[in-house]
Design a protein around this motif. Sequence first.
Motif, PDB file in Angstrom:
ATOM      1  N   TYR A  16       0.836  -1.197   0.000  1.00 10.46           N
ATOM      2  CA  TYR A  16       0.000   0.000   0.000  1.00 10.46           C
ATOM      3  C   TYR A  16       0.870   1.245   0.000  1.00 10.46           C
ATOM      4  O   TYR A  16       1.868   1.310   0.710  1.00 10.46           O
ATOM      5  CB  TYR A  16      -0.898   0.018   1.248  1.00 10.46           C
ATOM      6  N   ARG A  17       0.457   2.230  -0.763  1.00  9.19           N
ATOM      7  CA  ARG A  17       1.206   3.475  -0.820  1.00  9.19           C
ATOM      8  C   ARG A  17       0.366   4.655  -0.341  1.00  9.19           C
ATOM      9  O   ARG A  17       0.849   5.541   0.329  1.00  9.19           O
ATOM     10  CB  ARG A  17       1.685   3.706  -2.243  1.00  9.19           C
ATOM     11  N   ARG A  18      -0.905   4.689  -0.718  1.00 10.78           N
ATOM     12  CA  ARG A  18      -1.818   5.775  -0.361  1.00 10.78           C
ATOM     13  C   ARG A  18      -3.127   5.177   0.133  1.00 10.78           C
ATOM     14  O   ARG A  18      -3.454   4.043  -0.169  1.00 10.78           O
ATOM     15  CB  ARG A  18      -2.139   6.640  -1.589  1.00 10.78           C
ATOM     16  N   SER A  19      -3.910   5.970   0.836  1.00  8.84           N
ATOM     17  CA  SER A  19      -5.227   5.534   1.297  1.00  8.84           C
ATOM     18  C   SER A  19      -6.304   5.906   0.291  1.00  8.84           C
ATOM     19  O   SER A  19      -6.183   6.889  -0.444  1.00  8.84           O
ATOM     20  CB  SER A  19      -5.566   6.203   2.637  1.00  8.84           C
ATOM     21  N   LEU A  20      -7.345   5.116   0.284  1.00  4.60           N
ATOM     22  CA  LEU A  20      -8.568   5.458  -0.438  1.00  4.60           C
ATOM     23  C   LEU A  20      -9.622   5.777   0.609  1.00  4.60           C
ATOM     24  O   LEU A  20      -9.750   5.054   1.612  1.00  4.60           O
ATOM     25  CB  LEU A  20      -9.049   4.285  -1.300  1.00  4.60           C
ATOM     26  N   THR A  21     -10.375   6.852   0.401  1.00  8.25           N
ATOM     27  CA  THR A  21     -11.369   7.282   1.380  1.00  8.25           C
ATOM     28  C   THR A  21     -12.745   7.421   0.722  1.00  8.25           C
ATOM     29  O   THR A  21     -12.885   7.358  -0.502  1.00  8.25           O
ATOM     30  CB  THR A  21     -10.957   8.615   2.037  1.00  8.25           C
TER      31      THR A  21
END
Length: 177
Positions: free
Chosen positions: A83-88
């Motif tokens: 994982y590199r970034r979050s999804l919201t």
Amino acid sequence: MIQLALATTRPRPAVPGRGLFDPSVTRLRVRLGDLDFYRHVNNGVYLQMMDVGRSNYLADLGAFSLLKERGWYPVVASSTMSYRRSLTLGQRFEITTRLLGWDPRCAYLEQTFSRGDEHVARGVVAGRFLGRDGSRIAAPDVIGLLGTHDGPSPELPADVRAWAEAVGVAHRDQPAG
């Protein structure tokens, strides 16, 4: 879960001329039920979303009817995520699924999550096919059924090959005798 049920029971139409190595893109949006306590997509939900992406990959190839005729179905032997970034909540994103290669036992797929030009996550899956009678279907047999590729598998990326060996899903030559 609803997206996965729809992707498998009512697959999208096949894409004419689609090849085994052509990427398949699945567009999704983060829903409330995808979130964990920290308000970003739960790590387990990524795996369910990847199931949808793989179902769409098979649909793009027109594979569902071919597999059903033979009583074959896909299963995951192993998977890994980074994982590199979050999804919201509410964010639109894409999952790009592509075949990397295969060995006698498994087909290896890469599934990347992106939001616009931003890389979000990467999953690698070792997939197998089973028969309704409990038989194990060799990956080259499935490749032969689904595609026009006549040669051997391309060489797997070094990181995927090392991972497959480390988790024990890579084909192992049987000892003589």
